[in-house]
Design an enzyme around this catalytic site. Sequence first.
Site, PDB file in Angstrom:
ATOM      1  N   GLU A  75       0.816  -1.213   0.000  1.00 13.81           N
ATOM      2  CA  GLU A  75       0.000   0.000   0.000  1.00 13.81           C
ATOM      3  C   GLU A  75       0.853   1.268   0.000  1.00 13.81           C
ATOM      4  O   GLU A  75       1.101   1.868   1.049  1.00 13.81           O
ATOM      5  CB  GLU A  75      -0.953  -0.003   1.204  1.00 13.81           C
ATOM      6  CG  GLU A  75      -2.094   0.974   1.078  1.00 13.81           C
ATOM      7  CD  GLU A  75      -3.132   0.787   2.167  1.00 13.81           C
ATOM      8  OE1 GLU A  75      -4.253   0.368   1.847  1.00 13.81           O
ATOM      9  OE2 GLU A  75      -2.819   1.052   3.350  1.00 13.81           O
ATOM     10  N   GLU A 161      -6.819  -6.332  -0.196  1.00 17.89           N
ATOM     11  CA  GLU A 161      -7.349  -5.815   1.072  1.00 17.89           C
ATOM     12  C   GLU A 161      -8.623  -5.050   0.792  1.00 17.89           C
ATOM     13  O   GLU A 161      -8.625  -4.089   0.028  1.00 17.89           O
ATOM     14  CB  GLU A 161      -6.329  -4.908   1.765  1.00 17.89           C
ATOM     15  CG  GLU A 161      -6.834  -4.309   3.088  1.00 17.89           C
ATOM     16  CD  GLU A 161      -5.819  -3.369   3.716  1.00 17.89           C
ATOM     17  OE1 GLU A 161      -4.598  -3.635   3.564  1.00 17.89           O
ATOM     18  OE2 GLU A 161      -6.217  -2.367   4.336  1.00 17.89           O
TER      19      GLU A 161
END
Length: 248
Positions: A75, A161
Amino acid sequence: MPLGITIFLKEYVGIVLINKIEIVIKTAINLGLYVIIDWHTHEAELYESEAVQFFTEMAEEYGTYDNVLYEIYNEPIRQSWSQIKSYANAVIAGIRSKDPDNMVIVGSPTWSQDVDIASNDPINDTNTAYTLHFYAGTHSQSLRNKAITAMNNGIALFATEWGSVNADGNGNTNQAETNVWMEFFKDNGISHANWAISDKSEGASSVQSGTGVQGLQNNQLTATGTFIKNIIKNWSDDDTGNPPGGGT
């Protein structure tokens, strides 16, 4: 929906954690589960040499198992795609020196949402997917539009996610928007992993606070956990959900 395990890595991985990681990887292989080995940081490019070494070692050890996947940058936040791509190319080169074909998953800018930007300058690799993250309480059609643009440009997406609550992990489950996302995944063949099998005191957790592993084993689930469990149990598509070459 393929079942699997994601191993989250911090910025430094010592020998003790390596041993724990390998126990999980070997267990997943034996059980026939997909396992994502995930370098879980917002600043992976600062640890490029460590990441190259780690993933090269993992590829040498486990690259013959088709159900082992590598998520090399989970991320990014403020990094440009050019920064992310430069890091990714270095790590992928290490992986491919030992494993020519298992899937590599690369994060995209802005909390892995700008997959459309990544799709304009994709990585030159035969089996790379791009990370798409969403939280149903925060993200809706505008993010799906980015995903559509990316897929139209020819890249593969993997939602490694996602949550049914707000992006900060709190709030109530937004069932209606989550269901829209699930249909979007089905329609477009996007694999995904929910956040989180955890007993942390936050809305995204599937297990009641403080109950630990026993809470999961005893079905002591939160409202979110019950909702996510129903999604998994009632998932239906043409795939058996079993990874190729996995165990029994």
